[in-house]
Design an enzyme around this catalytic site. Structure first.
Site, short mmCIF file in Angstrom:
data_model
loop_
_atom_site.label_atom_id
_atom_site.label_comp_id
_atom_site.label_asym_id
_atom_site.label_seq_id
_atom_site.Cartn_x
_atom_site.Cartn_y
_atom_site.Cartn_z
N ASP A 164 0.43 1.53 7.61
CA ASP A 164 -0.94 1.77 8.08
C ASP A 164 -1.39 3.13 7.55
OD1 ASP A 164 0.29 3.64 9.66
OD2 ASP A 164 -0.17 2.68 11.57
N ALA A 165 -2.43 3.69 8.15
CA ALA A 165 -2.99 4.93 7.60
C ALA A 165 -2.09 6.14 7.80
CB ALA A 165 -4.36 5.17 8.22
N ASN B 7 6.86 -1.26 3.93
CA ASN B 7 7.66 -0.13 3.48
C ASN B 7 9.06 -0.26 4.07
OD1 ASN B 7 8.20 2.51 2.35
ND2 ASN B 7 8.05 3.34 4.42
N THR B 8 10.04 0.21 3.34
CA THR B 8 11.38 0.31 3.91
C THR B 8 11.71 1.78 4.08
OG1 THR B 8 13.70 -0.20 3.64
CG2 THR B 8 12.44 -0.02 1.61
N HIS B 9 12.23 2.12 5.27
CA HIS B 9 12.46 3.53 5.62
C HIS B 9 13.89 3.69 6.11
CE1 HIS B 9 11.44 7.56 6.89
NE2 HIS B 9 12.08 7.32 8.01
N ILE C 28 2.44 9.10 -0.74
CA ILE C 28 1.61 8.58 0.36
C ILE C 28 0.33 8.04 -0.27
CG2 ILE C 28 0.44 9.14 2.52
CD1 ILE C 28 3.47 9.61 2.63
N LEU C 29 0.04 6.77 0.01
CA LEU C 29 -1.16 6.16 -0.57
C LEU C 29 -2.29 6.19 0.47
CD1 LEU C 29 0.58 3.17 -2.35
CD2 LEU C 29 -0.52 5.14 -3.46
N ASP D 97 4.74 6.46 7.91
CA ASP D 97 5.83 5.75 8.59
C ASP D 97 5.49 5.39 10.03
OD1 ASP D 97 7.36 5.98 6.24
OD2 ASP D 97 8.16 7.93 6.85
C1 GRF Z 1 15.79 4.00 0.11
O1 GRF Z 1 16.77 4.38 1.06
C2 GRF Z 1 14.41 4.16 0.65
O2 GRF Z 1 14.27 3.77 1.98
C3 GRF Z 1 14.25 5.65 0.51
O3 GRF Z 1 14.78 5.94 -0.78
C4 GRF Z 1 15.78 4.98 -1.06
C5 GRF Z 1 15.42 4.31 -2.36
O4 GRF Z 1 16.53 3.65 -2.91
N1 GRF Z 1 12.91 6.10 0.72
P1 GRF Z 1 16.40 2.73 -4.19
O5 GRF Z 1 15.50 3.42 -5.18
O6 GRF Z 1 15.85 1.39 -3.75
O7 GRF Z 1 17.80 2.60 -4.71
#
Ligand code: GRF
Length: 203
Positions: free
Chosen positions: A144-145, A110-112, A97-98, A148
């Site tokens: 954001d702060a 971010n991708t979640h 967490i930044l 997620d």
């Molecule tokens: C992804 O599913 C990301 O959303 C999660 O960890 C995984 C990372 O996968 N937090 P990679 O390192 O891109 O293969």
């Protein structure tokens, strides 16, 4: 963000880096509109850093145990990112967490691996399985702060199958995630966007 010809991406990773790899592959096409100018990590010895090196992309590592405290960790991470003057920072499986001052300095995505606001945090896939949902998915959002909690840019659903364990479900989520991340980053850098409250408006 106003689109410019080739947007500069700094990608942060903590693990295998398959999402990073998808971005690197997409950036090989000049029409994609972005290039990865640096890859950063919070740990050494991960495949994500190897992928960057194989693609001739500079890397940096800022480890919390090497810092006096979280403040120094955030300062050093921000300095390392800023040195590459990114148009967009992408957290692609980055597990720290930044501080707000870091994620607010540059637009940060971010991708979640869940459909936010369900299952935030570091154990999204296990939490979705434990809850018993039949559909989960992927969210690409601005940071954001909070954890997620930032404005959602794109989401895609993934069905939970009977007999799924965390690994099997996460693999199917990641296949969808890579495609969604590439598509979303491409649209943002090529077409620009604006944020109105919690809505991200793409042209
Ligand atoms: C992804 O599913 C990301 O959303 C999660 O960890 C995984 C990372 O996968 N937090 P990679 O390192 O891109 O293969």
């Amino acid at each position: 963000m106003v689109a410019r010809v080739t947007a500069r991406l700094v990608v942060l990773v903590s693990g295998a880096g398959t999402n990073l790899q998808a971005l690197l592959d997409a950036c090989a096409d000049p029409a994609y509109g972005a290039r990865v100018v640096a890859v950063g990590a919070d740990r050494d010895g991960i495949e994500g850093l190897e992928r960057a090196t194989r693609a001739d992309v500079p890397t940096f590592v800022v480890r919390l145990p090497d810092c006096a405290d979280r403040d120094e960790f955030n300062d050093r991470t921000l300095d390392a990112i800023a040195a590459y003057e990114p148009d967009l920072v992408v957290l692609a499986g980055y597990m720290k967490i930044l501080a707000p001052r870091v994620v607010e300095r540059f637009p940060t995505l971010n991708t979640h691996p869940a459909l936010l606001p369900s299952f935030p945090g570091a154990h999204a896939v296990a939490d979705a399985l434990a809850y018993g949902v039949t559909v989960t998915g992927v969210t690409v959002h601005f940071v954001d702060a909070g954890v997620d909690t930032g404005p959602v840019v794109a989401q895609r659903a993934v069905e939970v199958r009977l007999g799924d364990d965390e690994a099997a479900l996460h693999e199917r989520i990641k296949a969808v995630e890579r495609a969604l991340l590439v598509e979303t980053v491409g649209r943002l850098v090529r077409d620009g966007y604006r944020i109105e409250g919690r809505k991200v408006v793409l042209p």
